[in-house]
Design an enzyme around this catalytic site. Sequence first.
Site, PDB file in Angstrom:
ATOM      1  N   HIS A 196      16.175   2.843  -6.961  1.00  0.00           N
ATOM      2  CA  HIS A 196      15.498   1.748  -6.264  1.00  0.00           C
ATOM      3  C   HIS A 196      14.093   1.589  -6.843  1.00  0.00           C
ATOM      4  O   HIS A 196      13.441   2.584  -7.196  1.00  0.00           O
ATOM      5  CB  HIS A 196      15.440   2.034  -4.763  1.00  0.00           C
TER       6      HIS A 196
ATOM      7  N   LYS B  97      15.293   2.142   4.421  1.00  0.00           N
ATOM      8  CA  LYS B  97      14.048   2.727   3.899  1.00  0.00           C
ATOM      9  C   LYS B  97      13.469   3.739   4.907  1.00  0.00           C
ATOM     10  O   LYS B  97      14.247   4.375   5.611  1.00  0.00           O
ATOM     11  CB  LYS B  97      13.039   1.624   3.547  1.00  0.00           C
TER      12      LYS B  97
ATOM     13  N   GLU C  87      11.334   1.147  -5.548  1.00  0.00           N
ATOM     14  CA  GLU C  87      10.282   1.907  -4.851  1.00  0.00           C
ATOM     15  C   GLU C  87      10.279   3.368  -5.314  1.00  0.00           C
ATOM     16  O   GLU C  87       9.220   3.989  -5.405  1.00  0.00           O
ATOM     17  CB  GLU C  87      10.474   1.788  -3.327  1.00  0.00           C
TER      18      GLU C  87
HETATM   19  C1  PEP Z   1      15.516  -3.605  -1.022  1.00  0.00           C
HETATM   20  O1  PEP Z   1      14.517  -2.932  -0.818  1.00  0.00           O
HETATM   21  O2  PEP Z   1      16.508  -3.103  -1.591  1.00  0.00           O
HETATM   22  C2  PEP Z   1      15.486  -5.000  -0.613  1.00  0.00           C
HETATM   23  C3  PEP Z   1      16.356  -5.823  -1.146  1.00  0.00           C
HETATM   24  O3  PEP Z   1      14.528  -5.334   0.301  1.00  0.00           O
HETATM   25  P1  PEP Z   1      14.328  -6.773   1.007  1.00  0.00           P
HETATM   26  O4  PEP Z   1      15.694  -7.258   1.398  1.00  0.00           O
HETATM   27  O5  PEP Z   1      13.461  -6.488   2.188  1.00  0.00           O
HETATM   28  O6  PEP Z   1      13.703  -7.649  -0.007  1.00  0.00           O
END
Ligand code: PEP
Length: 253
Positions: A98, A11, A100
């Site tokens: 994703h 990220k 986000e």
């Molecule tokens: C992601 O953002 O793809 C993810 C799985 O994050 P986390 O492992 O922090 O839940």
Amino acid sequence: MRKKIVAGNWKMNKDLAEGLKLASEIVNMVKDEVTKDVTVIITPPFIHLTSVSRLLAENNQVLVAAQNCSEKESGAFTGEVSAAMLRSIPVQAVILGHSERRQYFGEGDELLAKKVDMALGSDLMPIFCCGEPLEIREKETHAAYVSRQLKASLFHLSEDEFAKVVIAYEPIWAIGTGKTASPEQAQQMHLHIRNVIADQYGKEVASNTTILYGGSCNPHNAQELFALDDVDGGLIGGASLKSRDFLDIIKSF
Ligand code: PEP
């Protein structure tokens, strides 16, 4: 046979020095510790891709992916990065859809279909994310929700094109929350996804599709999740920022 994959999504974390340190720790640890046939992918921010990719040049155990690409080919699109530019670094894969990106940048099914086409057109492996928000899970309409995401952004592809796509199932309520899907919930959805693919492309394509789980995966729960019949690895957020944790997840196979 479908591939086993563990991909780390960094990220918007790590400056260049920190990113190079993390990448070199991961490469060295993978070299020393990973004996199984697992494809490891790291996904640094755009700006680090060239440096990280140079660092990994001699290594074929760890691939580099981008976190996004443009749906446009080239031209006057200030701030965008094209799939062809990524391929020229060279980057091997790209995360698309994703949650986000969907939530904070308004990326919808149609746009994502175009991004998938761009990625495939530049020979990048799309890691296509799908997954439901909490309210959909609570209404118990999550299976239909995820089917729709797959159909809307992927099912225009030919069989040959679809065969190059990796799916990541990431329930939004599990991302970065510390709340993981239970093994039953994960297996049920992964099997559902495989069945939806089989309806569209046939059983063989479905059985060869790699489907990753993502959402608070860590060294303590990875083994149980990766042992499930239809889970072929993980897309890891937070835990991919610490080399030891990431390696322990990879070694959970
Ligand atoms: C992601 O953002 O793809 C993810 C799985 O994050 P986390 O492992 O922090 O839940």
